[in-house]
Every structure is written in C-alpha cells, then in structure tokens.
Scaffold this active site. Structure first.
Site, mmCIF file in Angstrom:
data_model
loop_
_atom_site.group_PDB
_atom_site.id
_atom_site.type_symbol
_atom_site.label_atom_id
_atom_site.label_comp_id
_atom_site.label_asym_id
_atom_site.label_seq_id
_atom_site.Cartn_x
_atom_site.Cartn_y
_atom_site.Cartn_z
ATOM 1 N N LYS A 9 12.419 56.007 9.336
ATOM 2 C CA LYS A 9 11.222 55.536 10.033
ATOM 3 C C LYS A 9 11.075 56.164 11.424
ATOM 4 O O LYS A 9 12.014 56.788 11.940
ATOM 5 C CB LYS A 9 11.280 54.004 10.127
ATOM 6 C CG LYS A 9 11.173 53.286 8.770
ATOM 7 C CD LYS A 9 11.233 51.766 8.941
ATOM 8 C CE LYS A 9 11.121 51.034 7.619
ATOM 9 N NZ LYS A 9 11.184 49.543 7.806
ATOM 10 N N TYR A 49 2.934 49.670 1.663
ATOM 11 C CA TYR A 49 3.273 48.292 2.020
ATOM 12 C C TYR A 49 2.267 47.276 1.476
ATOM 13 O O TYR A 49 2.169 46.158 1.999
ATOM 14 C CB TYR A 49 3.395 48.168 3.549
ATOM 15 C CG TYR A 49 4.712 48.680 4.107
ATOM 16 C CD1 TYR A 49 5.936 48.215 3.616
ATOM 17 C CD2 TYR A 49 4.742 49.619 5.141
ATOM 18 C CE1 TYR A 49 7.143 48.672 4.134
ATOM 19 C CE2 TYR A 49 5.957 50.076 5.664
ATOM 20 C CZ TYR A 49 7.149 49.598 5.163
ATOM 21 O OH TYR A 49 8.341 50.051 5.681
ATOM 22 N N ASN A 112 13.757 48.646 12.306
ATOM 23 C CA ASN A 112 14.955 48.616 11.455
ATOM 24 C C ASN A 112 15.260 49.945 10.756
ATOM 25 O O ASN A 112 16.002 49.989 9.779
ATOM 26 C CB ASN A 112 14.922 47.420 10.499
ATOM 27 C CG ASN A 112 13.799 47.490 9.496
ATOM 28 O OD1 ASN A 112 13.079 48.480 9.419
ATOM 29 N ND2 ASN A 112 13.651 46.442 8.691
ATOM 30 N N HIS A 115 13.611 52.622 5.329
ATOM 31 C CA HIS A 115 13.096 51.930 4.142
ATOM 32 C C HIS A 115 13.862 52.396 2.916
ATOM 33 O O HIS A 115 14.175 53.581 2.792
ATOM 34 C CB HIS A 115 11.611 52.254 3.929
ATOM 35 C CG HIS A 115 11.122 51.850 2.558
ATOM 36 N ND1 HIS A 115 10.741 50.567 2.259
ATOM 37 C CD2 HIS A 115 11.023 52.559 1.392
ATOM 38 C CE1 HIS A 115 10.401 50.506 0.969
ATOM 39 N NE2 HIS A 115 10.568 51.697 0.426
ATOM 40 N N GLU A 126 7.240 54.566 -5.753
ATOM 41 C CA GLU A 126 7.223 55.059 -4.371
ATOM 42 C C GLU A 126 7.511 56.556 -4.296
ATOM 43 O O GLU A 126 6.884 57.273 -3.513
ATOM 44 C CB GLU A 126 8.222 54.250 -3.531
ATOM 45 C CG GLU A 126 7.764 52.795 -3.348
ATOM 46 C CD GLU A 126 8.798 51.905 -2.670
ATOM 47 O OE1 GLU A 126 9.919 52.379 -2.368
ATOM 48 O OE2 GLU A 126 8.486 50.719 -2.446
HETATM 49 P P1 DAT Z 1 12.951 45.829 3.528
HETATM 50 O O1 DAT Z 1 12.463 46.891 4.464
HETATM 51 O O2 DAT Z 1 14.371 45.421 3.855
HETATM 52 O O3 DAT Z 1 12.754 46.167 2.081
HETATM 53 P P2 DAT Z 1 10.700 44.014 3.218
HETATM 54 O O4 DAT Z 1 10.241 44.882 2.105
HETATM 55 O O5 DAT Z 1 10.801 42.560 2.972
HETATM 56 O O6 DAT Z 1 12.091 44.510 3.826
HETATM 57 O O7 DAT Z 1 9.689 44.192 4.451
HETATM 58 C C1 DAT Z 1 9.227 45.497 4.792
HETATM 59 C C2 DAT Z 1 9.294 45.640 6.282
HETATM 60 O O8 DAT Z 1 8.403 44.697 6.891
HETATM 61 C C3 DAT Z 1 10.667 45.335 6.875
HETATM 62 O O9 DAT Z 1 11.509 46.464 6.880
HETATM 63 C C4 DAT Z 1 10.314 44.898 8.247
HETATM 64 C C5 DAT Z 1 8.977 44.199 8.088
HETATM 65 N N1 DAT Z 1 9.148 42.757 7.951
HETATM 66 C C6 DAT Z 1 9.545 42.071 6.856
HETATM 67 N N2 DAT Z 1 9.594 40.758 7.073
HETATM 68 C C7 DAT Z 1 9.194 40.591 8.358
HETATM 69 C C8 DAT Z 1 9.017 39.458 9.202
HETATM 70 N N3 DAT Z 1 9.260 38.211 8.780
HETATM 71 N N4 DAT Z 1 8.594 39.683 10.478
HETATM 72 C C9 DAT Z 1 8.343 40.929 10.929
HETATM 73 N N5 DAT Z 1 8.482 42.044 10.174
HETATM 74 C C10 DAT Z 1 8.905 41.875 8.924
HETATM 75 MG MG MG Z 2 11.022 46.407 0.995
#
Ligand code: DAT
Ligand code: MG
Length: 149
Positions: A9, A49, A112, A115, A126
C-alpha cells in the site's frame, strides 16, 4: 497452483518498505507470477473494496489506497491465500503478532501497509482485476521441489 493477490500500500511504498515486504513473501516460499508499480485509479479502488462500500471507513480507505503509488503482486503457492494472510498479520496492527508484517512494521489500521486476498475465490478475482493473463508468468522455479513437496 493456488493464487493470491497482494498490494504493497501507499504507506509502505512511501516508507521504503517495498523490498522488506516482498522479501517476506519470497522467503515464505511463495512464487511471484506478476508484479507492477502503479497508482490505483478511484474506480479500480472502489471495485477492489466493493465489499466495504457501506462501511463508514470506505471513503478514507479509497482515499488512502489511491493517494500515492503502490506495488501489486500476484503470488502462487500451496495454500498461498492462508500463508500470505499469516505473513501479513491481523487487520489491526495492534493485534498483529510480532513476526508478521503488520506486527513488526505498523501501528494503525488505516496505515496497515499491505493487502492480501481473504479467500481462494477472491484471490482469483483480485488477480484478474489487476492483471491481464499476458502480465502473469507461471514459471518453474529452480527451488520449487525444495518448497513444494
Ligand atoms: P484486511 O485488509 O486485513 O483484509 P478488511 O478486508 O476487513 O481487512 O478491511 C480492508 C481494509 O479496510 C483494512 O486493511 C483496513 C480498513 N478497515 C477495515 N476495518 C476497519 C475499521 N473498523 N476501521 C477503519 N478501517 C478499517
Ligand atoms: Mg480484506
């Protein structure tokens, strides 16, 4: 062979962590079959997303992922999806185990670093969203027999 999709990212690229992150996937034994440096367009980010479209953090997530260039990678390997997710660590860096990318290198959920696809099906989808078939090369790696039994 199972495939997974990785985004290094904007924060990771800006912090000069691209090599460090690629190194961890390579050392795990995953085989790179596609890699590009690009700025993700807003429509592509919204597609990637889409599952989070109704969440309150969606706008900031799309702003973040489109804010600066990224490196996108397609990886192959046995259990590639689960292995990459373990190497990445928990979504919230404060909950990510030490030894994972997020546990070692990140502090906040909105920064973070990386991805990784969350299912085999999403890995296929994807990879196809970001790479044409011509951009993917499934090659025989010399050490494959020492990694894949
Ligand atoms: P991951 O990236 O671990 O697969 P995810 O698919 O649940 O996590 O979410 C995608 C991204 O969205 C994640 O890397 C960071 C953001 N995100 C997820 N949950 C969030 C939250 N509760 N508050 C803020 N950002 C969030
Ligand atoms: Mg995810």
């Amino acid at each position: 062979m199972e495939r997974t999709f990785i985004i290094i990212k904007p924060d990771a690229v800006q912090r000069g962590l691209t090599g460090e992150i690629i190194k961890r996937f390579e050392q795990r034994g995953l085989r790179i079959i596609g890699m590009k440096f690009l700025r993700i367009s807003r429509p592509l980010a919204e597609k990637h997303y889409a599952v989070h479209a109704e969440r309150p953090f969606f706008a900031s997530l799309v702003n973040y992922i489109t804010s600066s260039p990224v490196v996108v990678i397609a990886l192959e390997g046995t259990n590639a999806v689960a292995a990459a997710r373990k190497t990445i660590g928990a979504t919230k860096p404060q909950e990510a185990e030490a030894g994972t990318i997020r546990g070692d290198l990140a502090l906040e959920i909105g920064r973070n670093l990386v991805h990784g696809s969350d299912s085999v099906e999403n890995g296929q989808i994807e990879v196809a969203n970001f790479f044409t078939e011509a951009e993917l090369t499934s090659w025989p790696r010399n050490n494959d027999p020492w990694i894949f039994e």
